[in-house]
Design an enzyme around this catalytic site. Structure first.
Site, mmCIF file in Angstrom:
data_model
loop_
_atom_site.group_PDB
_atom_site.id
_atom_site.type_symbol
_atom_site.label_atom_id
_atom_site.label_comp_id
_atom_site.label_asym_id
_atom_site.label_seq_id
_atom_site.Cartn_x
_atom_site.Cartn_y
_atom_site.Cartn_z
ATOM 1 N N ASN A 1 47.652 42.440 36.881
ATOM 2 C CA ASN A 1 46.629 44.187 38.015
ATOM 3 C C ASN A 1 45.241 43.825 38.071
ATOM 4 O O ASN A 1 44.695 43.304 37.982
ATOM 5 C CB ASN A 1 46.396 45.527 36.440
ATOM 6 N N ASP B 1 51.673 30.446 47.415
ATOM 7 C CA ASP B 1 52.095 32.024 47.513
ATOM 8 C C ASP B 1 51.960 32.123 48.843
ATOM 9 O O ASP B 1 51.196 33.028 49.375
ATOM 10 C CB ASP B 1 51.887 32.173 46.457
ATOM 11 N N LYS C 1 41.357 40.731 37.900
ATOM 12 C CA LYS C 1 42.164 40.928 38.070
ATOM 13 C C LYS C 1 42.918 40.286 36.928
ATOM 14 O O LYS C 1 42.229 39.631 35.843
ATOM 15 C CB LYS C 1 42.300 39.316 39.047
ATOM 16 N N LYS D 1 53.851 42.719 39.302
ATOM 17 C CA LYS D 1 54.453 42.053 38.481
ATOM 18 C C LYS D 1 53.549 41.109 37.183
ATOM 19 O O LYS D 1 54.619 41.569 36.372
ATOM 20 C CB LYS D 1 55.673 41.378 38.542
ATOM 21 N N GLU D 2 52.865 40.660 37.809
ATOM 22 C CA GLU D 2 52.455 39.422 36.484
ATOM 23 C C GLU D 2 51.181 39.759 36.462
ATOM 24 O O GLU D 2 50.637 39.380 35.944
ATOM 25 C CB GLU D 2 52.482 38.128 37.753
ATOM 26 N N THR E 1 48.979 47.368 40.757
ATOM 27 C CA THR E 1 49.418 46.758 39.694
ATOM 28 C C THR E 1 50.731 46.119 39.933
ATOM 29 O O THR E 1 51.691 46.927 40.802
ATOM 30 C CB THR E 1 50.315 47.950 38.626
ATOM 31 N N ASP F 1 45.004 35.796 45.802
ATOM 32 C CA ASP F 1 46.252 34.817 45.149
ATOM 33 C C ASP F 1 46.447 33.749 44.822
ATOM 34 O O ASP F 1 47.556 33.064 44.918
ATOM 35 C CB ASP F 1 47.083 35.538 45.282
ATOM 36 N N GLU G 1 34.813 37.804 42.975
ATOM 37 C CA GLU G 1 33.793 38.867 44.373
ATOM 38 C C GLU G 1 35.009 39.845 44.919
ATOM 39 O O GLU G 1 36.254 40.013 45.260
ATOM 40 C CB GLU G 1 33.605 38.128 45.521
ATOM 41 N N VAL H 1 36.419 41.932 47.855
ATOM 42 C CA VAL H 1 36.668 41.383 49.211
ATOM 43 C C VAL H 1 36.766 43.344 49.856
ATOM 44 O O VAL H 1 37.954 43.769 49.948
ATOM 45 C CB VAL H 1 37.464 40.641 49.732
HETATM 46 N N1 LIG Z 1 39.040 39.970 45.378
HETATM 47 C C1 LIG Z 1 39.922 41.338 46.263
HETATM 48 N N2 LIG Z 1 39.600 41.899 46.747
HETATM 49 C C2 LIG Z 1 40.186 43.113 46.909
HETATM 50 N N3 LIG Z 1 41.101 43.322 46.990
HETATM 51 C C3 LIG Z 1 41.845 42.310 46.363
HETATM 52 C C4 LIG Z 1 40.946 41.261 45.657
HETATM 53 N N4 LIG Z 1 42.523 39.965 44.479
HETATM 54 C C5 LIG Z 1 43.324 41.146 44.787
HETATM 55 N N5 LIG Z 1 43.353 42.065 45.841
HETATM 56 C C6 LIG Z 1 44.023 43.016 45.818
HETATM 57 O O1 LIG Z 1 45.446 43.621 44.605
HETATM 58 C C7 LIG Z 1 46.345 42.600 45.436
HETATM 59 C C8 LIG Z 1 47.219 41.767 44.642
HETATM 60 O O2 LIG Z 1 46.037 40.414 43.853
HETATM 61 P P1 LIG Z 1 47.041 39.574 44.319
HETATM 62 O O3 LIG Z 1 45.153 38.277 43.247
HETATM 63 O O4 LIG Z 1 47.405 38.356 44.705
HETATM 64 O O5 LIG Z 1 47.438 39.385 42.853
HETATM 65 P P2 LIG Z 1 49.079 39.324 42.616
HETATM 66 O O6 LIG Z 1 49.643 37.758 41.669
HETATM 67 O O7 LIG Z 1 49.847 40.630 41.587
HETATM 68 O O8 LIG Z 1 49.922 39.351 43.717
HETATM 69 C C9 LIG Z 1 46.221 42.066 46.878
HETATM 70 O O9 LIG Z 1 47.727 42.117 47.444
HETATM 71 C C10 LIG Z 1 45.266 42.881 47.362
HETATM 72 O O10 LIG Z 1 45.634 44.329 47.509
HETATM 73 MG MG LIG Z 2 49.651 38.680 45.399
#
Ligand SMILES: Nc1ncnc2c1ncn2[C@@H]1O[C@H](COP(=O)(O)OP(=O)(O)O)[C@@H](O)[C@H]1O
Ligand SMILES: [Mg+2]
Length: 264
Positions: free
Chosen positions: A68, A195, A83, A65-66, A63, A212, A151, A153
């Site tokens: 979940n 980023d 997401k 800032k921008e 969860t 991200d 997907e 991961v």
């Molecule tokens: N496709 C994915 N598979 C597994 N974990 C993910 C995946 N996408 C995001 N995450 C987990 O969620 C966190 C936040 O996702 P992210 O896309 O980086 O969004 P934010 O903008 O909140 O940083 C990631 O750091 C990772 O731990």
């Molecule tokens: Mg991120």
């Protein structure tokens, strides 16, 4: 079941996840406290359910800032990731700045919601472009409004950790793989991540997966060079700390080595 009923049920189920299984609360409480589950978000998830992309939404794995990030199960029983960009608390101006000047998103958007929707769409398109060019990223599945499905991961036991959370056996090899991934991203997909850091690189089977990508920009975007430089600095800084001898300049040179045109 009517759509209204289904949405209410969905809202309750999601609220339960959000309160760590406690559930309860009145509808009003759920409404005001659970900013994540605004009507648009429920609508988007409902649509994924109708399209057969999602069967159930499971627990949140992040969860931020921008956004979940939730695990979800498909009707076939596969795990995927959903997401959800917050429509309420996102740094809307910051986001708008990235979208403006991207030829794929013409015109200025003044409506906050529209900007967030464009953000989810942008991450979907960036992931697809990256994935189609062989960059290790989660394969995007679909998007609608502020929700993106992609997907998952990870393994059955756990989501792939962010690189900052693990002790790499061989930082140098991992670093080289990051360079290869970022190189493909730039020279094949023509995108700059924007980023890149130890927070947005996951470790799957010992190799990097870039995530991200909402803010990733086309190489020809006016700010691309500045963002690429920042990415190079972040990567160099992090791997320096792990004992890899490198510098932002070296990272940049290696990434640009396969490029036909110079980023100026
Ligand atoms: N496709 C994915 N598979 C597994 N974990 C993910 C995946 N996408 C995001 N995450 C987990 O969620 C966190 C936040 O996702 P992210 O896309 O980086 O969004 P934010 O903008 O909140 O940083 C990631 O750091 C990772 O731990
Ligand atoms: Mg991120």
């Amino acid at each position: 079941m009517t759509k209204e009923k289904k949405l209410e049920e969905l809202e309750r189920a999601l609220w339960k996840i959000h309160t760590d299984g406690r559930g309860g609360g009145t509808r009003e409480e759920r409404k005001t406290e659970s900013e994540v589950w605004d009507r648009q978000t429920l609508d988007a998830i409902y649509r994924f359910m109708k399209k057969g992309i999602v069967d159930t939404v499971e627990h949140p794995i992040s969860t931020g800032k921008e956004a979940n990030v939730f695990l979800a199960i498909t009707p076939k029983g596969e795990t995927i990731v959903v997401k959800i960009y917050r429509t309420s608390t996102a740094d809307f101006r910051g986001i708008e700045e990235y979208i403006m000047g991207d030829p794929r998103f013409p015109g200025r958007r003044s409506n906050k919601r529209q900007v967030i929707y464009a953000w989810a769409r942008k991450e979907f398109l960036n992931l697809r472009l990256a994935h189609n060019n062989g960059v290790p990223v989660p394969k995007p599945i679909d998007f609608y409004k502020n929700v993106l499905a992609m997907e998952y991961v990870g393994t059955e036991e756990m989501a792939a950790p962010e690189v900052r959370q693990v002790k790499l056996e061989d930082p140098q090899t991992f670093f080289d793989q990051v360079i290869d991934a970022v190189s493909l991203l730039l020279n094949k997909a023509h995108l700059v991540h924007g980023d890149l850091s130890e927070y947005n690189i996951l470790v799957r089977d010992g190799s990097p997966v870039l995530i991200d990508m909402g803010q990733a920009m086309m190489e020809r975007h006016g700010r691309a060079k500045e963002l690429l430089d920042r990415d190079c600095r972040n990567v160099a800084r992090y791997f320096n700390r792990l004992g890899v001898e490198t510098s932002p300049e070296e990272v940049r040179e290696r990434i640009l080595a396969d490029s036909d045109e110079e980023l100026e």
